[in-house]
Design a protein around this motif. Structure first.
Motif, PDB file in Angstrom:
ATOM      1  N   THR A   1      -1.192   4.372  -2.817  1.00  0.00           N
ATOM      2  CA  THR A   1      -2.204   3.524  -3.431  1.00  0.00           C
ATOM      3  C   THR A   1      -2.316   2.220  -2.654  1.00  0.00           C
ATOM      4  O   THR A   1      -1.348   1.773  -2.022  1.00  0.00           O
ATOM      5  CB  THR A   1      -1.853   3.232  -4.903  1.00  0.00           C
ATOM      6  OG1 THR A   1      -2.894   2.460  -5.496  1.00  0.00           O
ATOM      7  CG2 THR A   1      -0.544   2.466  -5.013  1.00  0.00           C
ATOM      8  N   LEU A   2      -3.479   1.619  -2.689  1.00  0.00           N
ATOM      9  CA  LEU A   2      -3.711   0.341  -2.019  1.00  0.00           C
ATOM     10  C   LEU A   2      -3.623  -0.764  -3.068  1.00  0.00           C
ATOM     11  O   LEU A   2      -4.506  -0.909  -3.910  1.00  0.00           O
ATOM     12  CB  LEU A   2      -5.084   0.354  -1.336  1.00  0.00           C
ATOM     13  CG  LEU A   2      -5.487  -0.881  -0.532  1.00  0.00           C
ATOM     14  CD1 LEU A   2      -4.391  -1.301   0.423  1.00  0.00           C
ATOM     15  CD2 LEU A   2      -6.775  -0.607   0.230  1.00  0.00           C
ATOM     16  N   GLU A   3      -2.534  -1.517  -3.030  1.00  0.00           N
ATOM     17  CA  GLU A   3      -2.254  -2.518  -4.051  1.00  0.00           C
ATOM     18  C   GLU A   3      -2.705  -3.910  -3.619  1.00  0.00           C
ATOM     19  O   GLU A   3      -2.659  -4.254  -2.438  1.00  0.00           O
ATOM     20  CB  GLU A   3      -0.747  -2.588  -4.323  1.00  0.00           C
ATOM     21  CG  GLU A   3      -0.139  -1.334  -4.888  1.00  0.00           C
ATOM     22  CD  GLU A   3       1.361  -1.489  -5.089  1.00  0.00           C
ATOM     23  OE1 GLU A   3       1.924  -0.712  -5.886  1.00  0.00           O
ATOM     24  OE2 GLU A   3       1.969  -2.380  -4.448  1.00  0.00           O
ATOM     25  N   SER A   4      -3.092  -4.703  -4.603  1.00  0.00           N
ATOM     26  CA  SER A   4      -3.298  -6.134  -4.384  1.00  0.00           C
ATOM     27  C   SER A   4      -1.964  -6.839  -4.619  1.00  0.00           C
ATOM     28  O   SER A   4      -1.270  -6.550  -5.600  1.00  0.00           O
ATOM     29  CB  SER A   4      -4.341  -6.687  -5.357  1.00  0.00           C
ATOM     30  OG  SER A   4      -5.592  -6.072  -5.162  1.00  0.00           O
ATOM     31  N   VAL A   5      -1.598  -7.726  -3.712  1.00  0.00           N
ATOM     32  CA  VAL A   5      -0.356  -8.495  -3.847  1.00  0.00           C
ATOM     33  C   VAL A   5      -0.757  -9.942  -4.122  1.00  0.00           C
ATOM     34  O   VAL A   5      -1.278 -10.630  -3.238  1.00  0.00           O
ATOM     35  CB  VAL A   5       0.510  -8.400  -2.577  1.00  0.00           C
ATOM     36  CG1 VAL A   5       1.811  -9.186  -2.768  1.00  0.00           C
ATOM     37  CG2 VAL A   5       0.810  -6.940  -2.247  1.00  0.00           C
ATOM     38  N   ARG A   6      -0.545 -10.366  -5.335  1.00  0.00           N
ATOM     39  CA  ARG A   6      -1.016 -11.677  -5.777  1.00  0.00           C
ATOM     40  C   ARG A   6      -0.510 -12.803  -4.868  1.00  0.00           C
ATOM     41  O   ARG A   6       0.673 -12.908  -4.565  1.00  0.00           O
ATOM     42  CB  ARG A   6      -0.558 -11.931  -7.217  1.00  0.00           C
ATOM     43  CG  ARG A   6      -1.126 -13.196  -7.839  1.00  0.00           C
ATOM     44  CD  ARG A   6      -0.686 -13.308  -9.290  1.00  0.00           C
ATOM     45  NE  ARG A   6      -1.215 -14.504  -9.915  1.00  0.00           N
ATOM     46  CZ  ARG A   6      -2.418 -14.599 -10.474  1.00  0.00           C
ATOM     47  NH1 ARG A   6      -3.210 -13.539 -10.482  1.00  0.00           N
ATOM     48  NH2 ARG A   6      -2.836 -15.721 -11.024  1.00  0.00           N
ATOM     49  N   GLY A   7      -1.438 -13.626  -4.422  1.00  0.00           N
ATOM     50  CA  GLY A   7      -1.095 -14.770  -3.597  1.00  0.00           C
ATOM     51  C   GLY A   7      -0.800 -14.441  -2.150  1.00  0.00           C
ATOM     52  O   GLY A   7      -0.513 -15.342  -1.355  1.00  0.00           O
ATOM     53  N   VAL A   8      -0.874 -13.149  -1.783  1.00  0.00           N
ATOM     54  CA  VAL A   8      -0.557 -12.758  -0.402  1.00  0.00           C
ATOM     55  C   VAL A   8      -1.716 -11.990   0.223  1.00  0.00           C
ATOM     56  O   VAL A   8      -2.366 -12.453   1.153  1.00  0.00           O
ATOM     57  CB  VAL A   8       0.729 -11.901  -0.343  1.00  0.00           C
ATOM     58  CG1 VAL A   8       1.033 -11.510   1.110  1.00  0.00           C
ATOM     59  CG2 VAL A   8       1.896 -12.659  -0.944  1.00  0.00           C
TER      60      VAL A   8
ATOM     61  N   VAL B   1       0.424  -7.273   3.527  1.00  0.00           N
ATOM     62  CA  VAL B   1      -0.251  -7.848   4.691  1.00  0.00           C
ATOM     63  C   VAL B   1      -1.151  -8.967   4.180  1.00  0.00           C
ATOM     64  O   VAL B   1      -1.949  -8.754   3.255  1.00  0.00           O
ATOM     65  CB  VAL B   1      -1.081  -6.793   5.448  1.00  0.00           C
ATOM     66  CG1 VAL B   1      -1.671  -7.395   6.723  1.00  0.00           C
ATOM     67  CG2 VAL B   1      -0.224  -5.576   5.785  1.00  0.00           C
ATOM     68  N   SER B   2      -1.025 -10.132   4.765  1.00  0.00           N
ATOM     69  CA  SER B   2      -1.747 -11.299   4.254  1.00  0.00           C
ATOM     70  C   SER B   2      -3.248 -11.177   4.481  1.00  0.00           C
ATOM     71  O   SER B   2      -3.711 -10.463   5.383  1.00  0.00           O
ATOM     72  CB  SER B   2      -1.236 -12.574   4.928  1.00  0.00           C
ATOM     73  OG  SER B   2      -1.627 -12.605   6.289  1.00  0.00           O
ATOM     74  N   VAL B   3      -3.988 -11.903   3.659  1.00  0.00           N
ATOM     75  CA  VAL B   3      -5.441 -11.916   3.769  1.00  0.00           C
ATOM     76  C   VAL B   3      -5.865 -12.390   5.153  1.00  0.00           C
ATOM     77  O   VAL B   3      -6.748 -11.797   5.793  1.00  0.00           O
ATOM     78  CB  VAL B   3      -6.052 -12.818   2.674  1.00  0.00           C
ATOM     79  CG1 VAL B   3      -7.530 -13.087   2.956  1.00  0.00           C
ATOM     80  CG2 VAL B   3      -5.883 -12.172   1.303  1.00  0.00           C
TER      81      VAL B   3
END
Length: 227
Positions: free
Chosen positions: A212-219, A173-175
């Protein structure tokens, strides 16, 4: 996502004696009920529970006090199942809003069977609303979250963040989408508020062994399965 993970139901027992408490505990499936005991809804020991799944009232052969108590329970929790035990006036208790009224002269086997039936109905009602992703369970209608079998208390903003991530579980889900959904027009654009709330949510869901709550680089971020 599934609805197979069983979460203990919150069962409130009102007016019960110690003997009645033991009867209730033995009649319900082991490990599937979180039992709360109160003498009355106005008790100073009243638990800070906004939601319950089932209420069991011990009439104690005094329907004059049971009827208004049932009415108060029904006003506070309009949809909860109410099962009354030891009733002398079954009709009055049912008309007050109870779903089940067990007569005072019913034997222990009848009481146990009625309690088990009331619990099954409560379980059926909640299972349709509670969805699991790994060991996370979400009741979107009641706005309740469980992690590894224990209920997690989220602030309104944390809950909105969890809501959109859970509904889109498995997908990034985008920032900008998260900011718009959680803060609407109030997001402080120059702040790191989203990252801060993600860290809050990660901490509260830290007991999960399967999600887990992951960070998706650039998204942005994604609620994903571990492993």
């Amino acid at each position: 996502m599934t609805s197979e993970l069983l979460i203990p139901l919150t069962v409130l027992v009102l007016n019960g004696s110690d003997e009645r408490h033991r009867t209730v505990a033995s009649a319900l499936p082991a490990g599937e009920a979180d039992l709360l005991y109160l003498e009355d809804l106005g008790s100073t020991a009243e638990p800070a529970k906004e939601f319950i799944d089932l209420c069991i009232v011990d009439a104690g052969t005094d329907d004059n006090s049971t009827v208004p108590l049932v009415q108060r329970v029904r006003r506070r929790w309009p949809l909860v199942g109410i099962c009354c035990l030891g009733c002398t006036d079954v009709v009055a208790v049912l008309e007050a809003g109870a779903d089940d009224a067990v007569p005072a002269d019913a034997g222990p086997e009848v009481e146990a069977a009625q309690l088990a039936a009331a619990f099954r109905r409560a379980r059926g009602a909640t299972s349709e609303l509670r969805v699991a992703f790994g060991d996370l369970v979400y009741d979107r209608e009641a706005r309740r979250v469980w992690c590894a079998g224990k209920e997690v208390m989220l602030t309104p903003r944390e809950l909105r963040l969890f809501d959109i991530l859970f509904v889109r579980a498995g997908a990034p889900v985008s920032v900008s989408t998260l900011q718009d959904y959680v803060w609407k027009d109030d997001f402080p654009r120059e702040s790191n508020a989203l990252a801060v709330y993600v860290s809050y949510l990660r901490r509260k869901l830290g007991a999960s062994q399967q999600a887990t709550l992951e960070s998706v680089r650039g998204v942005g971020y994604r609620l994903a399965r571990r492993g």
